[in-house]
Each structure stands twice: as structure tokens, then as C-alpha cells.
Write a protein that holds these residues in place. Structure first.
Motif, short mmCIF file in Angstrom:
data_model
loop_
_atom_site.label_atom_id
_atom_site.label_comp_id
_atom_site.label_asym_id
_atom_site.label_seq_id
_atom_site.Cartn_x
_atom_site.Cartn_y
_atom_site.Cartn_z
N GLU A 138 0.83 -1.20 0.00
CA GLU A 138 0.00 0.00 0.00
C GLU A 138 0.87 1.26 0.00
OE1 GLU A 138 -3.37 1.89 2.91
OE2 GLU A 138 -3.29 -0.30 2.73
N PHE A 139 1.93 1.25 0.81
CA PHE A 139 2.84 2.38 0.87
C PHE A 139 3.55 2.58 -0.47
CE2 PHE A 139 7.07 4.16 1.81
CZ PHE A 139 6.68 5.39 2.31
N ASN A 140 4.05 1.48 -1.06
CA ASN A 140 4.71 1.57 -2.36
C ASN A 140 3.79 2.13 -3.42
OD1 ASN A 140 7.30 0.67 -1.73
ND2 ASN A 140 6.74 -1.46 -1.98
N ASN A 141 2.54 1.71 -3.42
CA ASN A 141 1.57 2.24 -4.38
C ASN A 141 1.32 3.73 -4.17
OD1 ASN A 141 1.22 -0.16 -5.79
ND2 ASN A 141 -0.42 -0.85 -4.44
N ALA A 142 1.27 4.16 -2.90
CA ALA A 142 1.08 5.58 -2.61
C ALA A 142 2.27 6.40 -3.10
CB ALA A 142 0.86 5.79 -1.11
N VAL A 143 3.48 5.89 -2.88
CA VAL A 143 4.68 6.60 -3.34
C VAL A 143 4.70 6.64 -4.86
CG1 VAL A 143 7.20 6.52 -3.41
CG2 VAL A 143 6.00 6.09 -1.26
N LEU A 144 4.31 5.56 -5.51
CA LEU A 144 4.26 5.54 -6.96
C LEU A 144 3.27 6.58 -7.49
CD1 LEU A 144 5.04 4.28 -9.68
CD2 LEU A 144 3.21 2.61 -9.32
N ARG A 145 2.09 6.63 -6.89
CA ARG A 145 1.09 7.62 -7.32
C ARG A 145 1.59 9.04 -7.06
NH1 ARG A 145 -2.21 3.58 -5.28
NH2 ARG A 145 -2.56 4.64 -3.33
N LEU A 146 2.29 9.22 -5.95
CA LEU A 146 2.87 10.53 -5.64
C LEU A 146 3.87 10.93 -6.72
CD1 LEU A 146 3.08 12.80 -3.50
CD2 LEU A 146 4.96 11.50 -2.49
N SER A 147 4.72 10.00 -7.12
CA SER A 147 5.72 10.32 -8.14
C SER A 147 5.06 10.57 -9.50
CB SER A 147 6.76 9.21 -8.26
OG SER A 147 6.20 8.04 -8.81
N GLU A 148 3.96 9.88 -9.77
CA GLU A 148 3.25 10.08 -11.04
C GLU A 148 2.60 11.46 -11.10
OE1 GLU A 148 0.63 6.74 -11.00
OE2 GLU A 148 2.11 5.42 -11.94
#
Length: 175
Positions: A138-148
Motif C-alpha cells: 500500500e505504501f509503495n503504491n502511494a509513493v508511486l502515485r505521488l511520483s506520477e
């Protein structure tokens, strides 16, 4: 930044530093840089699934330029750890392949890491590991969306705050 955010970032940085330190100590006898270790590890991982590894993939995954990856790969090739091969008729598509000796060395070194991880799993319990992995995903997905979304501090410095409905915090059930 909130106290919990600071603690989390500190813990993530310490974990990253410890993993890097472990990798460098594990490969110390070969005198490899961390980037070279990562190239070998990623190539070994891909070979397990019979997937070709291209230098552009390595550059993207490691956040390095293609030129830097080429320099690292050329050093690894000179040491005899990897070789290049071509598939199909496009002679520009050079893929990496590990030599047998380094593949065996990687397997041996990974075996030791897996023993350590298994000990950790046994000591904290599999159900806690499943919970930890779910939270990390979940954290990795949030960081990915943040970078996107290319979010930066300028947004906050201009008096704005991210709301709970900001895209990085949306519940994404298709993960």
C-alpha cells in the motif's frame, strides 16, 4: 512534518542503509560497487523467470542513465560476470546474461539472506509478515502515485494542503 512521518522516513532510510551495507559486505570479496551488485541481482532475478534484461530496463529500475549502466555493464563484462547477447534480427538489442560462476555465487549469497529472512518470519509470525507486506504494498503504491503526480513542496509552501481525497490516498482495490 508530523512526528510519525519523521519516524517512518527515518526507519525507511535506516532500512535502506542496512540493506545496502549488507549487500556491500556480502559482495566485498569481489570488489563490486552497489550499482554493480544491483545489476547482477536484477539480471539473476529476471533469468529465474527466463526474461531478457536490457540496459534500458536497468537504467529505469535503478534510476541511472543508460550511459552509467553501460559503463557498469562493461566493467562487469570485463570481469567475466556478464555477457551480452542478441535476439532476433535487431543487432541493437543487446541483452545481459550472467555467466555460470557468478550465477552460482549469487544463488549462494541469496541462500544466506533467505535463511536470515526465514528466521525473522519465524520469530514474528507469518500473519504479521502478511500484514507487513500488505502495508508495504500500500505504501509503495502511494509513493508511486505521488511520483506520477509530480507533487512537490511548492504546493504546500503556497498555503495549500493535500486533502484525504488526493489521488495518492485513494483506495485502489485493483492492486
Amino acid at each position: 512534518m508530523g512526528k510519525m512521518s519523521e519516524l517512518m522516513l527515518k526507519m525507511l532510510a535506516e532500512t535502506n542503509d542496512n540493506l545496502k551495507r549488507y549487500a556491500l559486505q556480502t559482495w566485498e570479496d569481489l570488489g563490486l560497487t552497489y550499482s554493480e551488485i544491483m545489476i547482477l541481482s536484477i539480471t539473476a532475478e529476471a533469468e529465474k523467470f527466463h526474461e531478457p534484461v536490457h540496459k534500458s530496463q536497468l537504467a529505469k529500475r535503478l534510476g541511472l542513465t543508460k550511459s552509467a549502466i553501460t559503463q557498469f555493464c562493461n566493467k562487469l563484462e570485463k570481469k567475466g560476470y556478464i555477457e551480452y547477447y542478441v535476439t532476433g534480427s535487431n543487432m541493437k538489442n543487446h541483452y545481459l546474461k550472467l555467466n555460470d560462476d557468478i550465477r552460482k555465487s549469487i544463488e549462494s549469497r541469496c541462500y544466506n539472506m533467505n535463511l536470515c529472512l526465514q528466521h525473522f518470519i519465524d520469530s514474528v509470525g507469518e500473519e504479521n509478515i502478511v500484514l507487513l507486506m500488505d502495508l508495504l504494498k500500500e505504501f509503495n503504491n502511494a509513493v508511486l502515485r505521488l511520483s506520477e503526480h509530480r507533487c512537490d513542496s511548492a504546493y504546500i509552501l503556497n498555503g495549500n494542503e493535500y486533502q484525504n481525497n488526493f489521488p495518492i490516498f485513494e483506495n485502489n482495490d485493483d492492486n
